[in-house]
Design an enzyme around this catalytic site. Structure first.
Site, mmCIF file in Angstrom:
data_model
loop_
_atom_site.group_PDB
_atom_site.id
_atom_site.type_symbol
_atom_site.label_atom_id
_atom_site.label_comp_id
_atom_site.label_asym_id
_atom_site.label_seq_id
_atom_site.Cartn_x
_atom_site.Cartn_y
_atom_site.Cartn_z
ATOM 1 C CG HIS A 30 7.045 4.224 2.498
ATOM 2 N ND1 HIS A 30 6.690 4.962 3.606
ATOM 3 C CD2 HIS A 30 7.011 2.928 2.889
ATOM 4 C CE1 HIS A 30 6.468 4.144 4.624
ATOM 5 N NE2 HIS A 30 6.640 2.898 4.216
ATOM 6 C CG HIS B 204 5.567 3.677 8.911
ATOM 7 N ND1 HIS B 204 4.601 2.713 8.811
ATOM 8 C CD2 HIS B 204 6.538 3.339 8.029
ATOM 9 C CE1 HIS B 204 4.969 1.810 7.921
ATOM 10 N NE2 HIS B 204 6.136 2.164 7.420
ATOM 11 C CE LYS C 98 6.705 -0.629 10.458
ATOM 12 N NZ LYS C 98 5.628 -1.182 9.609
ATOM 13 C CD GLU D 57 9.403 1.154 6.914
ATOM 14 O OE1 GLU D 57 8.816 0.485 7.784
ATOM 15 O OE2 GLU D 57 9.002 1.256 5.754
ATOM 16 N NE ARG E 150 -1.838 -1.414 5.247
ATOM 17 C CZ ARG E 150 -1.874 -1.795 6.519
ATOM 18 N NH1 ARG E 150 -2.786 -1.292 7.327
ATOM 19 N NH2 ARG E 150 -1.006 -2.676 6.967
ATOM 20 C CB SER F 53 -0.915 0.014 1.232
ATOM 21 O OG SER F 53 -0.151 -0.106 2.413
ATOM 22 C CE LYS G 83 -3.223 -5.947 5.139
ATOM 23 N NZ LYS G 83 -1.942 -6.007 5.904
ATOM 24 C CD GLN H 233 3.207 1.013 4.096
ATOM 25 O OE1 GLN H 233 3.834 0.796 5.117
ATOM 26 N NE2 GLN H 233 2.631 0.046 3.370
#
Length: 433
Positions: free
Chosen positions: A280, A117, A140, A142, A299, A113, A305, A115
């Site tokens: 991203h 964070h 989050k 990453e 998302r 997706s 979802k 999305q």
């Protein structure tokens, strides 16, 4: 008189782990998935040929716990809580009795997706208001390190590129309207960063909030136009990408919004890091990933979802420009280190030829190791105590803070040497640099 109880230091500083696999529908199928092959070796479970294998989780997050091998149903999280000294004083003081990072392998067969964070403050609020959707209160950040050629969308393209999109993709203009088009075409860098971000936010929010019927109609028009255009000219990389995305997610707003994001192609050994509130989507390929211990995802496209478009559009930074790609820095002839600007984690890649040895000094924090190729003997030394362990492909193990690690590969031709990855707390944080 109060007696102070000394913290008991566990004798074993290395723990072999059995890890959790996630079977999301975007994952590679059966033997085509590196996650499937590694998780099968790790947990001694046969691969199901028609099953999606998306992520292998290594760490302490409740949504995908790791277990201590040889101790039935004892999680790494519980073991650390019983033995907090294994984290080291500095990690324990800042993050408590939990690993601050989560380590993963991803096998991406079709796009994830679009999305972002949330940052720490937003994560706390989202978890409090919607705990079933946002399952923890942590941020989050990453980093993904490519194992194969790896494709992703990441961050907004430059203002100049966005103006080019508006002038060359009429389907987007039909969705956002001529007023927004005119405002974007007339804003410039001289108007200031905040003005540019405001215009970007207005247009992106309008685009992402368009009704499903209008979006489906515009995606269909885009597809038809690009197929016809391909008869006359070579399509751009981005145009080819959106046609691929359309086959995976027909009629989805993510197909159109991809034009606003940087299309990144990583070679094996290159890494991409993502801060909070940056849009991203991973597109295709295999990677290892390390992040703060969280599973918070907001998302808004390319997904079946639940979407939370208002939250995503309000939280984004709207920074523009191509993301930094990390090549890593050389630690020694066999080890390369990737250090993003986040306290929680760093990542080492070790490629050790046959019959060679390498050494990791005693880190002030804990480490997780993953063997992705070959076999070796691991020796760990801490406070005069030494132990050895034979490891091979698929093995995952935890090593406590203040532990020296030596790795030696067998001197046997044809083994291909060893490849392993180490996730740990960022050395800059641990050393106060």
């Amino acid at each position: 008189m109060e007696v102070t109880k000394e913290i008991e230091i566990p004798q074993s500083r290395l723990q072999m782990l059995r890890c959790t696999v996630q079977n999301y529908d975007w994952g590679g199928i059966g033997e085509n998935s590196e996650v499937a092959k590694l998780s099968s070796l790790n947990s001694k479970v046969e691969i199901e040929v028609d099953k999606n294998y998306a992520e292998l989780w290594m760490g302490t997050h409740d949504s995908g716990p790791s277990y201590i091998v040889g101790s039935e149903n004892l999680t790494l999280k519980s073991w650390i809580a019983e033995n907090p000294s294994v984290l080291g004083d500095k990690v324990l003081e800042k993050w408590g009795t939990d690993l601050p990072f989560l380590f993963k392998v991803l096998s991406v067969a079709r796009a994830l997706s679009i999305q972002a964070h949330p940052d720490k403050e937003s994560a706390v609020k989202l978890h409090k208001s919607l705990p079933n959707l946002y399952k923890d209160d942590n941020h989050k950040p990453e980093m993904a390190l490519a194992l194969t050629q790896f494709e992703a969308l990441c961050g907004f393209v430059t203002l100049k590129e966005i103006k080019g999109v508006i002038q060359s993709v009429p389907e987007i203009v039909e969705l956002i309207g001529n007023v927004e088009e005119d405002e974007l075409l007339h804003v410039s860098e001289q108007d200031g960063e905040e003005k540019v971000k405001f215009v970007m936010k207005t247009i992106f929010t309008h685009l992402m909030s368009a009704c499903e019927d209008s979006v489906s109609k515009m995606v269909s028009k885009l597809k038809s136009r690009l197929i016809e255009a391909h008869k006359e000219r070579q399509l751009s990389d981005k145009e080819q990408l959106v046609l691929r995305l359309e086959t995976e997610y027909p009629g989805d707003i993510g197909v159109l919004s991809a034009f606003f994001l940087n299309y990144v192609k990583l070679n094996p050994g290159e890494a991409l890091y993502l801060g909070a509130n940056e849009p991203h989507a991973y597109i295709h390929g295999e990677c290892v990933e390390v992040m703060a211990t969280s599973d918070n995802v907001v998302r808004a496209g390319l997904t079946t979802k639940l979407r939370d478009v208002p939250t995503l559009c309000s939280m984004l930074t709207y920074r523009q420009g191509y993301p930094d790609i990390l090549q890593g820095v050389t630690v020694n002839q066999y080890v390369t280190r990737y250090m993003p600007p986040f306290d929680e984690f760093e990542l080492d890649r070790c490629n050790l030829p046959e019959g060679e040895s390498t050494y990791f000094p005693a880190f002030l924090g804990p480490s997780l190791f993953l063997v992705t190729r070959g076999a070796a003997t691991i020796q760990v030394v801490s406070a005069g105590h030494s132990e050895e362990k034979a490891v091979t492909r698929g093995d995952v193990f935890f090593v406590a803070a203040h532990t020296e690690i030596s790795i030696t590969t067998p001197n046997m031709e044809g083994t291909g040497g060893l490849q392993l990855f180490r996730a740990g707390v960022n050395s800059r944080f641990l050393s106060d640099l």
